[in-house]
Every structure is written in C-alpha cells, then in structure tokens.
Design a protein around this motif. Sequence first.
Motif, PDB file in Angstrom:
ATOM      1  N   TYR A 147      -4.294  12.009   5.777  1.00 22.19           N
ATOM      2  CA  TYR A 147      -4.714  13.296   6.326  1.00 22.19           C
ATOM      3  C   TYR A 147      -3.937  13.664   7.580  1.00 22.19           C
ATOM      4  CZ  TYR A 147      -8.453  12.764   2.980  1.00 22.19           C
ATOM      5  OH  TYR A 147      -9.151  12.600   1.809  1.00 22.19           O
ATOM      6  N   ASP A 148      -3.071  12.788   8.049  1.00 23.92           N
ATOM      7  CA  ASP A 148      -2.230  13.079   9.209  1.00 23.92           C
ATOM      8  C   ASP A 148      -1.225  14.157   8.818  1.00 23.92           C
ATOM      9  OD1 ASP A 148      -0.992  12.085  11.933  1.00 23.92           O
ATOM     10  OD2 ASP A 148       0.672  12.186  10.483  1.00 23.92           O
ATOM     11  N   MET A 179       0.837  -1.167   0.000  1.00 22.98           N
ATOM     12  CA  MET A 179       0.000   0.000   0.000  1.00 22.98           C
ATOM     13  C   MET A 179       0.891   1.243   0.000  1.00 22.98           C
ATOM     14  SD  MET A 179      -2.487   1.622   2.898  1.00 22.98           S
ATOM     15  CE  MET A 179      -1.251   1.453   4.113  1.00 22.98           C
ATOM     16  N   ILE A 180       0.376   2.293  -0.630  1.00 16.67           N
ATOM     17  CA  ILE A 180       1.101   3.556  -0.593  1.00 16.67           C
ATOM     18  C   ILE A 180       0.215   4.641   0.011  1.00 16.67           C
ATOM     19  CG2 ILE A 180       2.584   2.979  -2.543  1.00 16.67           C
ATOM     20  CD1 ILE A 180       0.887   4.918  -4.248  1.00 16.67           C
ATOM     21  N   LEU A 181       0.864   5.656   0.560  1.00 15.94           N
ATOM     22  CA  LEU A 181       0.181   6.825   1.095  1.00 15.94           C
ATOM     23  C   LEU A 181       0.449   8.000   0.167  1.00 15.94           C
ATOM     24  CD1 LEU A 181       1.285   6.565   4.842  1.00 15.94           C
ATOM     25  CD2 LEU A 181      -0.840   5.721   3.824  1.00 15.94           C
ATOM     26  N   VAL A 182      -0.592   8.734  -0.192  1.00 13.49           N
ATOM     27  CA  VAL A 182      -0.464   9.959  -0.977  1.00 13.49           C
ATOM     28  C   VAL A 182      -1.057  11.097  -0.159  1.00 13.49           C
ATOM     29  CG1 VAL A 182      -0.512   8.749  -3.202  1.00 13.49           C
ATOM     30  CG2 VAL A 182      -2.650   9.586  -2.216  1.00 13.49           C
ATOM     31  N   ASN A 183      -0.751  12.340  -0.554  1.00 19.11           N
ATOM     32  CA  ASN A 183      -1.213  13.465   0.257  1.00 19.11           C
ATOM     33  C   ASN A 183      -2.407  14.204  -0.317  1.00 19.11           C
ATOM     34  OD1 ASN A 183       0.043  14.781  -1.811  1.00 19.11           O
ATOM     35  ND2 ASN A 183       1.390  16.014  -0.530  1.00 19.11           N
ATOM     36  N   GLY A 184      -3.072  13.638  -1.300  1.00 15.58           N
ATOM     37  CA  GLY A 184      -4.268  14.274  -1.828  1.00 15.58           C
ATOM     38  C   GLY A 184      -4.701  13.684  -3.153  1.00 15.58           C
ATOM     39  N   PRO A 185      -5.882  14.098  -3.621  1.00 16.27           N
ATOM     40  CA  PRO A 185      -6.423  13.569  -4.879  1.00 16.27           C
ATOM     41  C   PRO A 185      -5.525  13.810  -6.088  1.00 16.27           C
ATOM     42  CG  PRO A 185      -8.127  14.723  -3.642  1.00 16.27           C
ATOM     43  CD  PRO A 185      -6.824  14.985  -2.929  1.00 16.27           C
ATOM     44  N   ASP A 186      -4.840  14.957  -6.143  1.00 19.24           N
ATOM     45  CA  ASP A 186      -3.961  15.219  -7.289  1.00 19.24           C
ATOM     46  C   ASP A 186      -2.844  14.190  -7.367  1.00 19.24           C
ATOM     47  OD1 ASP A 186      -5.460  17.416  -8.009  1.00 19.24           O
ATOM     48  OD2 ASP A 186      -4.141  18.859  -7.018  1.00 19.24           O
ATOM     49  N   MET A 187      -2.241  13.870  -6.231  1.00 22.27           N
ATOM     50  CA  MET A 187      -1.177  12.875  -6.214  1.00 22.27           C
ATOM     51  C   MET A 187      -1.744  11.496  -6.530  1.00 22.27           C
ATOM     52  SD  MET A 187       1.650  11.918  -3.291  1.00 22.27           S
ATOM     53  CE  MET A 187       2.856  13.181  -3.677  1.00 22.27           C
ATOM     54  N   LEU A 188      -2.913  11.192  -6.016  1.00 16.84           N
ATOM     55  CA  LEU A 188      -3.567   9.906  -6.279  1.00 16.84           C
ATOM     56  C   LEU A 188      -3.685   9.661  -7.778  1.00 16.84           C
ATOM     57  CD1 LEU A 188      -5.331   7.407  -5.534  1.00 16.84           C
ATOM     58  CD2 LEU A 188      -7.280   8.984  -5.468  1.00 16.84           C
ATOM     59  N   GLU A 189      -4.139  10.658  -8.512  1.00 16.04           N
ATOM     60  CA  GLU A 189      -4.361  10.498  -9.954  1.00 16.04           C
ATOM     61  C   GLU A 189      -3.085  10.186 -10.723  1.00 16.04           C
ATOM     62  OE1 GLU A 189      -6.717  13.613 -11.663  1.00 16.04           O
ATOM     63  OE2 GLU A 189      -8.179  13.495 -10.032  1.00 16.04           O
ATOM     64  N   ARG A 190      -1.916  10.543 -10.179  1.00 11.70           N
ATOM     65  CA  ARG A 190      -0.656  10.241 -10.855  1.00 11.70           C
ATOM     66  C   ARG A 190      -0.282   8.766 -10.769  1.00 11.70           C
ATOM     67  NH1 ARG A 190       3.315  14.322  -8.132  1.00 11.70           N
ATOM     68  NH2 ARG A 190       1.536  15.117  -7.001  1.00 11.70           N
ATOM     69  N   TYR A 191      -0.906   8.017  -9.836  1.00  6.32           N
ATOM     70  CA  TYR A 191      -0.470   6.650  -9.574  1.00  6.32           C
ATOM     71  C   TYR A 191      -1.511   5.584  -9.876  1.00  6.32           C
ATOM     72  CZ  TYR A 191       3.448   9.123  -7.743  1.00  6.32           C
ATOM     73  OH  TYR A 191       4.540   9.951  -7.653  1.00  6.32           O
ATOM     74  N   VAL A 192      -2.631   5.974 -10.476  1.00  9.00           N
ATOM     75  CA  VAL A 192      -3.614   4.993 -10.935  1.00  9.00           C
ATOM     76  C   VAL A 192      -3.895   5.249 -12.410  1.00  9.00           C
ATOM     77  CG1 VAL A 192      -4.688   4.574  -8.694  1.00  9.00           C
ATOM     78  CG2 VAL A 192      -5.603   6.370 -10.156  1.00  9.00           C
ATOM     79  N   LYS A 193      -4.066   4.166 -13.177  1.00  9.18           N
ATOM     80  CA  LYS A 193      -4.330   4.332 -14.610  1.00  9.18           C
ATOM     81  C   LYS A 193      -5.702   4.942 -14.837  1.00  9.18           C
ATOM     82  CE  LYS A 193      -1.323   0.867 -16.594  1.00  9.18           C
ATOM     83  NZ  LYS A 193      -1.220  -0.368 -17.360  1.00  9.18           N
ATOM     84  N   GLU A 194      -6.658   4.513 -14.035  1.00 11.57           N
ATOM     85  CA  GLU A 194      -8.021   5.003 -14.172  1.00 11.57           C
ATOM     86  C   GLU A 194      -8.592   5.180 -12.774  1.00 11.57           C
ATOM     87  OE1 GLU A 194     -11.995   3.390 -16.400  1.00 11.57           O
ATOM     88  OE2 GLU A 194     -10.052   2.846 -17.239  1.00 11.57           O
ATOM     89  N   LEU A 195      -9.276   6.284 -12.539  1.00 12.14           N
ATOM     90  CA  LEU A 195      -9.867   6.569 -11.237  1.00 12.14           C
ATOM     91  C   LEU A 195     -11.375   6.366 -11.346  1.00 12.14           C
ATOM     92  CD1 LEU A 195      -9.314   7.504  -8.347  1.00 12.14           C
ATOM     93  CD2 LEU A 195      -9.531   9.852  -9.154  1.00 12.14           C
ATOM     94  N   PRO A 196     -11.865   5.184 -10.924  1.00 10.22           N
ATOM     95  CA  PRO A 196     -13.304   4.920 -11.030  1.00 10.22           C
ATOM     96  C   PRO A 196     -14.114   5.943 -10.225  1.00 10.22           C
ATOM     97  CG  PRO A 196     -12.095   2.915 -10.512  1.00 10.22           C
ATOM     98  CD  PRO A 196     -11.138   4.058 -10.364  1.00 10.22           C
ATOM     99  N   HIS A 197     -15.250   6.343 -10.767  1.00  4.45           N
ATOM    100  CA  HIS A 197     -16.110   7.322 -10.099  1.00  4.45           C
ATOM    101  C   HIS A 197     -16.528   6.831  -8.712  1.00  4.45           C
ATOM    102  CE1 HIS A 197     -18.826  10.678  -9.678  1.00  4.45           C
ATOM    103  NE2 HIS A 197     -19.809   9.842  -9.392  1.00  4.45           N
ATOM    104  N   SER A 198     -16.752   5.521  -8.580  1.00  2.76           N
ATOM    105  CA  SER A 198     -17.158   4.980  -7.270  1.00  2.76           C
ATOM    106  C   SER A 198     -16.069   5.203  -6.222  1.00  2.76           C
ATOM    107  CB  SER A 198     -17.502   3.487  -7.369  1.00  2.76           C
ATOM    108  OG  SER A 198     -16.393   2.741  -7.822  1.00  2.76           O
ATOM    109  N   ALA A 199     -14.801   5.175  -6.629  1.00  6.96           N
ATOM    110  CA  ALA A 199     -13.705   5.423  -5.683  1.00  6.96           C
ATOM    111  C   ALA A 199     -13.736   6.870  -5.212  1.00  6.96           C
ATOM    112  CB  ALA A 199     -12.360   5.107  -6.332  1.00  6.96           C
ATOM    113  N   VAL A 200     -13.987   7.790  -6.124  1.00  9.17           N
ATOM    114  CA  VAL A 200     -14.073   9.210  -5.758  1.00  9.17           C
ATOM    115  C   VAL A 200     -15.212   9.414  -4.761  1.00  9.17           C
ATOM    116  CG1 VAL A 200     -14.505  11.539  -6.635  1.00  9.17           C
ATOM    117  CG2 VAL A 200     -13.074   9.962  -7.946  1.00  9.17           C
ATOM    118  N   GLU A 201     -16.345   8.779  -5.006  1.00 14.00           N
ATOM    119  CA  GLU A 201     -17.485   8.902  -4.095  1.00 14.00           C
ATOM    120  C   GLU A 201     -17.159   8.326  -2.722  1.00 14.00           C
ATOM    121  OE1 GLU A 201     -21.071   7.367  -5.819  1.00 14.00           O
ATOM    122  OE2 GLU A 201     -21.060   8.847  -7.427  1.00 14.00           O
ATOM    123  N   LEU A 202     -16.487   7.166  -2.688  1.00 13.29           N
ATOM    124  CA  LEU A 202     -16.114   6.567  -1.404  1.00 13.29           C
ATOM    125  C   LEU A 202     -15.172   7.484  -0.628  1.00 13.29           C
ATOM    126  CD1 LEU A 202     -15.563   2.883  -2.567  1.00 13.29           C
ATOM    127  CD2 LEU A 202     -17.280   3.655  -0.917  1.00 13.29           C
TER     128      LEU A 202
END
Length: 134
Positions: free
Chosen positions: A59-60, A1-24
């Motif tokens: 978020y820490d 598992m990896i830790l990122v510091n926000g949605p912008d960083m998250l998008e750099r490390y996944v090929k596709e960001l499913p809408h359901s993940a954003v909602e969760l």
Amino acid sequence: MILVNGPDMLERYVKELPHSAVELINVSEDPLTIIYPHGRNLAEGVCAPDGSVGIRICYDDFCSELISRFRKPIVSTSANTSGKPSPSHYGEIEEGIISAVDYVVSYRREDREKHKASPVIKVENDGTFRIIRK
C-alpha cells in the motif's frame, strides 16, 4: 516474498486464493504477508521448495507505483542477514548488505521512523492458517 499492488495482481500469482486469506487481507489495518500453498507464474527460485510463496499487497505509494510500472511483482526481503533483527528503517541496514546490491533508491533514506516487520501468516487451501510472525 513478493510484493504486489492489489488483489487483481495477487490472483495472477497464486493457484488458489483461500477465502480465509481474503478475509485476513480485508480486516488487516497494517501490511500483512501471507504464505500461500502454491505460487504460479513466478521466476524459478521465488517459490519455496514445497511450491509455497509469501505475498504482501503493498500500500506504500512509491512501491505501488514501481510495481505498476514494472507490471510485475517485486521480490522483497527484510534487508537483514539471517538470524539478525530486521531493520526498522534504512539507517539500520548493514553496510555490507547495501554495498552488495546493484542499486538502492534514494527514497526515504533519511526517514528514521521505526517501522515494524509485517506479520506473516501461512494459509492452507482448506482455510486453516497459522501465525508465523506476529
């Protein structure tokens, strides 16, 4: 598992960001680990053999600052031996694990507040998801 510091960083490390993940992510009040179908831009061995990767937006304040300074995600584990319970604070980490790492930060070592492990949810590109750990 990896830790990122926000949605912008998250998008750099996944090929596709499913809408359901954003909602969760948006409705979760607690830390949440999501397993995405396909990671990218990560070191060899970070993704599972099927290409999936677990990512948690951190978020820490301390961890977020560390990630910001590295400008990269941090690889994280539960600090337990496979099959044993996850520690809920630093004092519960086995000495063998602590002595096996190169460095342990001093931040919150005296904190004995119990923290539960984050829920883990696996999402698919089609929006379906499965709860791995509550």
